[in-house]
Write an enzyme that holds these catalytic residues in place. Structure first.
Site, PDB file in Angstrom:
ATOM      1  CE  LYS A   1       1.976   1.814   4.837  1.00  0.00           C
ATOM      2  NZ  LYS A   1       1.191   1.033   3.864  1.00  0.00           N
TER       3      LYS A   1
ATOM      4  CE  LYS B   1      -4.480  -1.004   1.969  1.00  0.00           C
ATOM      5  NZ  LYS B   1      -5.095  -2.273   2.756  1.00  0.00           N
TER       6      LYS B   1
ATOM      7  CB  SER C   1      -0.902   0.088   1.187  1.00  0.00           C
ATOM      8  OG  SER C   1      -1.707  -1.127   1.187  1.00  0.00           O
TER       9      SER C   1
HETATM   10  P1  NAD Z   1       5.425  -6.310   7.303  1.00  0.00           P
HETATM   11  O1  NAD Z   1       6.245  -5.145   8.092  1.00  0.00           O
HETATM   12  O2  NAD Z   1       5.107  -7.211   8.236  1.00  0.00           O
HETATM   13  O3  NAD Z   1       6.444  -6.783   6.224  1.00  0.00           O
HETATM   14  C1  NAD Z   1       7.249  -6.159   5.337  1.00  0.00           C
HETATM   15  C2  NAD Z   1       8.395  -7.110   4.953  1.00  0.00           C
HETATM   16  O4  NAD Z   1       9.319  -6.375   3.785  1.00  0.00           O
HETATM   17  C3  NAD Z   1       9.440  -7.239   6.057  1.00  0.00           C
HETATM   18  O5  NAD Z   1       9.560  -8.749   6.176  1.00  0.00           O
HETATM   19  C4  NAD Z   1      10.602  -6.595   5.693  1.00  0.00           C
HETATM   20  O6  NAD Z   1      11.908  -7.092   6.019  1.00  0.00           O
HETATM   21  C5  NAD Z   1      10.604  -6.835   4.065  1.00  0.00           C
HETATM   22  N1  NAD Z   1      11.384  -5.613   3.426  1.00  0.00           N
HETATM   23  C6  NAD Z   1      11.530  -4.363   3.690  1.00  0.00           C
HETATM   24  N2  NAD Z   1      12.317  -3.677   2.857  1.00  0.00           N
HETATM   25  C7  NAD Z   1      12.621  -4.601   1.935  1.00  0.00           C
HETATM   26  C8  NAD Z   1      13.708  -4.720   0.884  1.00  0.00           C
HETATM   27  N3  NAD Z   1      14.256  -3.484   0.449  1.00  0.00           N
HETATM   28  N4  NAD Z   1      13.968  -5.797   0.386  1.00  0.00           N
HETATM   29  C9  NAD Z   1      13.344  -6.878   0.731  1.00  0.00           C
HETATM   30  N5  NAD Z   1      12.455  -6.846   1.855  1.00  0.00           N
HETATM   31  C10 NAD Z   1      12.067  -6.043   2.396  1.00  0.00           C
HETATM   32  O7  NAD Z   1       4.561  -5.431   6.713  1.00  0.00           O
HETATM   33  P2  NAD Z   1       2.774  -6.167   6.295  1.00  0.00           P
HETATM   34  O8  NAD Z   1       2.006  -6.067   7.509  1.00  0.00           O
HETATM   35  O9  NAD Z   1       3.100  -7.683   5.586  1.00  0.00           O
HETATM   36  O10 NAD Z   1       2.261  -5.386   5.111  1.00  0.00           O
HETATM   37  C11 NAD Z   1       3.023  -5.375   3.886  1.00  0.00           C
HETATM   38  C12 NAD Z   1       2.117  -4.217   2.869  1.00  0.00           C
HETATM   39  O11 NAD Z   1       0.723  -4.619   3.041  1.00  0.00           O
HETATM   40  C13 NAD Z   1       1.915  -2.740   3.554  1.00  0.00           C
HETATM   41  O12 NAD Z   1       2.070  -1.713   2.457  1.00  0.00           O
HETATM   42  C14 NAD Z   1       0.667  -2.877   4.485  1.00  0.00           C
HETATM   43  O13 NAD Z   1       0.063  -1.415   4.514  1.00  0.00           O
HETATM   44  C15 NAD Z   1      -0.001  -3.744   3.368  1.00  0.00           C
HETATM   45  N6  NAD Z   1      -1.202  -4.297   4.099  1.00  0.00           N
HETATM   46  C16 NAD Z   1      -1.096  -5.007   5.532  1.00  0.00           C
HETATM   47  C17 NAD Z   1      -2.106  -5.494   5.974  1.00  0.00           C
HETATM   48  C18 NAD Z   1      -1.978  -6.100   7.374  1.00  0.00           C
HETATM   49  O14 NAD Z   1      -2.953  -6.481   7.950  1.00  0.00           O
HETATM   50  N7  NAD Z   1      -0.794  -6.383   8.142  1.00  0.00           N
HETATM   51  C19 NAD Z   1      -3.409  -5.538   5.471  1.00  0.00           C
HETATM   52  C20 NAD Z   1      -3.532  -4.997   4.306  1.00  0.00           C
HETATM   53  C21 NAD Z   1      -2.539  -4.283   3.563  1.00  0.00           C
END
Ligand code: NAD
Length: 297
Positions: free
Chosen positions: A240, A172, A98
């Protein structure tokens, strides 16, 4: 026809179960994350282990990214050892993070010069729906690129093409505004019931099937009754998203008074250290203000 090989980057709360579902559906997959732990887990589940984002990209047909925010995606694509280094013409990048729609448009433009198409395809539904492959997926991009990627997106949830690149991210933002205000009013109104001497759990049971019912109500009220704010969707990620909502809104001279108010509540909680709690923790703001808790006694 054999299945395309998928490169999956970002194995967090959402990315890990999504990548596992693609493996279960028979897609060959190479993965990478900065964090070693989920990388080991996905390798155990049958993925090839990537050594960098460029390595993943050079060894797959379609790349999926699931990263926190705009700067993370920009870095993953353009930094040294990043996606852009491994790209070749004909590949497709599906960014499911997102992020700000303008950033998606900027990245897509730069990738197009390399003959690479991009979809912005953020999701809604959280970890449970990531696990069950039932995410709502809002997609922006070209129709033929969407058609090519649809069988993959169908494994992850219910993809809908909403417009050109950036339209997924805009959708979104709309979603995140609705969710934030909805959670806030769930806490606000249930606390009124509590103060007036009626059990909030009984109120929930009585009205969840009526017009006040919603997915937010069903998912978040029970968390408030048990004071379970393990994420889920982290408060800092919702802040965010609301930052992107309000900056986009301001740039368009559009007014969003309710969203702005909820953003201030979330910032108050962040200042108090509640950065990693589930966004259902908005109840903590109201509980402190009113001196009562929604937790069942
Ligand atoms: P998270 O922080 O759990 O996971 C992000 C992952 O990305 C981490 O494991 C991190 O190590 C990795 N990462 C960061 N920079 C990197 C890079 N340069 N190269 C490789 N890996 C890298 O986040 P999440 O909760 O999985 O959310 C991911 C996205 O989905 C976000 O944009 C969030 O807003 C969206 N989202 C999350 C949810 C939820 O319920 N968690 C629901 C809908 C949407």
């Amino acid at each position: 026809m054999s299945k395309p090989k998928i490169g999956f980057i970002g194995l967090g709360i959402m990315g890990l179960p999504m990548a596992k579902n693609l493996i279960k559906a028979g897609y060959p997959l190479i993965a990478y994350d900065l964090n070693e732990k989920p990388l080991e887990e996905i390798t155990q589940a049958g993925a090839q282990k990537g050594t960098s984002n460029a390595h993943v990209t050079a060894n797959c047909d379609i790349i999926i990214t699931m990263l926190p925010n705009s700067p993370d995606v920009q870095k993953a694509v353009f930094a040294e050892g990043g996606i852009a280094e491994g790209l070749s013409s004909g590949q497709i990048l599906i960014d499911m993070s997102s992020i700000a729609p303008l950033v998606s448009q900027d990245i897509a433009k730069k990738l197009e010069e390399k003959g690479v198409e991009m979809l912005d395809a953020p999701v809604s539904g959280g970890q449970e729906k990531a696990r069950s492959g039932t995410l709502a997926i809002m997609v922006g991009g070209k129709e033929d690129t969407f058609d090519t990627c649809k069988p993959i997106l169908d494994i992850l949830g219910n993809p809908v093409l909403v417009g050109d690149i950036g339209a997924g991210g805009t959708t979104k933002l709309v979603n995140q505004s609705i969710v934030a205000v909805n959670i806030a009013v769930v806490a606000e109104a249930l606390l009124l019931g509590k103060k007036a001497g009626v059990d909030p759990k009984r109120i929930f049971d009585a009205i969840k099937g009526g017009l006040a019912g919603s997915q937010c109500f069903t998912d978040k009220a029970p968390r408030m009754f048990s004071a379970n704010y393990d994420p889920g969707f982290r408060m800092k990620l919702h802040v965010k998203d609301l930052t992107n909502v309000l900056s986009t809104s301001q740039a368009l001279h559009n007014a969003m008074p309710l969203t702005a108010q909820v953003m201030e509540m979330m910032q108050t909680l962040m200042a108090e250290g509640h950065t990693e709690v589930d966004h259902g923790g908005l109840a903590l703001f109201y509980e402190k203000m009113n001196g009562v808790s929604l937790k069942e006694e």
